[in-house]
Design a protein around this motif. Structure first.
Motif, PDB file in Angstrom:
ATOM      1  N   SER A  61       0.915  -1.281  -0.165  1.00  0.00           N
ATOM      2  CA  SER A  61       0.007  -0.112  -0.067  1.00  0.00           C
ATOM      3  C   SER A  61       1.047   1.214   0.262  1.00  0.00           C
ATOM      4  O   SER A  61       2.027   1.149   0.420  1.00  0.00           O
ATOM      5  CB  SER A  61      -1.064  -0.022   1.110  1.00  0.00           C
ATOM      6  OG  SER A  61       0.030   0.224   2.448  1.00  0.00           O
ATOM      7  N   SER A  63       0.038   4.088   1.855  1.00  0.00           N
ATOM      8  CA  SER A  63       0.013   4.406   3.126  1.00  0.00           C
ATOM      9  C   SER A  63       0.312   3.794   4.081  1.00  0.00           C
ATOM     10  O   SER A  63      -0.337   3.191   5.191  1.00  0.00           O
ATOM     11  CB  SER A  63      -1.157   5.126   3.574  1.00  0.00           C
ATOM     12  OG  SER A  63      -2.172   4.358   3.433  1.00  0.00           O
ATOM     13  N   TRP A  64       1.502   3.289   4.051  1.00  0.00           N
ATOM     14  CA  TRP A  64       2.202   2.136   4.955  1.00  0.00           C
ATOM     15  C   TRP A  64       2.537   2.540   6.033  1.00  0.00           C
ATOM     16  O   TRP A  64       3.024   1.837   7.033  1.00  0.00           O
ATOM     17  CB  TRP A  64       2.887   1.128   4.176  1.00  0.00           C
ATOM     18  CG  TRP A  64       4.165   1.751   3.633  1.00  0.00           C
ATOM     19  CD1 TRP A  64       4.076   2.189   2.161  1.00  0.00           C
ATOM     20  CD2 TRP A  64       5.375   2.110   3.878  1.00  0.00           C
ATOM     21  NE1 TRP A  64       5.201   2.975   1.859  1.00  0.00           N
ATOM     22  CE2 TRP A  64       6.065   2.821   2.712  1.00  0.00           C
ATOM     23  CE3 TRP A  64       5.972   2.162   5.325  1.00  0.00           C
ATOM     24  CZ2 TRP A  64       7.252   3.343   3.042  1.00  0.00           C
ATOM     25  CZ3 TRP A  64       7.186   2.685   5.464  1.00  0.00           C
ATOM     26  CH2 TRP A  64       7.793   3.396   4.324  1.00  0.00           C
TER      27      TRP A  64
END
Length: 149
Positions: A61, A63-64
């Motif tokens: 992802s 937004s990790w």
């Protein structure tokens, strides 16, 4: 013929009871150690799973950052728990070793009394055999003297 009686039979019984108790304590300590080792293995497996999860989160992802930060906090806590578990294992290994030594001492003491018992038993039976041989010899001499008269 009278039966063999060992004067230290009560001591022998007591020593055997001590061996049984020491063996029970040793086995309990070993069992506790095994449980703690399994707990450590579990913790290490959970750490490996968290590392894999962190890798998947970074690759999967955009937004990790928040998720990875939570995993890193978990990993640092897990490292601390693993360190504490290793300290617990070290203490339990010392306990197991001391119980092993106690068991070994109890076995040695019981074996010593058992050997003494066997030695006394052999002496007793050799004395009985000598006494029986004396009686047989005496009867033979008496019989021989009667036949001559």
């Amino acid at each position: 013929m009278k039966k063999f009686k060992f004067s230290l039979d009560k001591v022998l019984v007591h020593r055997k009871i001590q061996v049984d108790l020491a063996q029970k304590d040793f086995l309990e300590a070993e069992h506790a150690l095994d449980i703690e080792i399994k707990n450590l293995e579990n913790m290490e497996q959970q750490k490996e799973n968290a590392l894999v999860q962190r890798t998947v989160a970074v690759q999967g992802s955009a937004s990790w950052a928040n998720e990875v930060n939570q995993i890193n906090v978990y990993l640092s806590g897990q490292d601390l728990r693993i360190r504490k578990q290793n300290e617990r294992l070290l203490e339990l290994r010392k306990v197991v070793e001391s119980r092993r030594e106690i068991l070994q001492e109890a076995l040695t003491a019981a074996k010593m009394i058992e050997r003494l018992r066997e030695k006394k038993k052999q002496q007793y039976f050799s004395e009985v055999l000598k006494d029986e041989q004396k009686e047989i010899d005496e009867l033979s001499v008496i019989r021989f003297s009667r036949t001559e008269n």
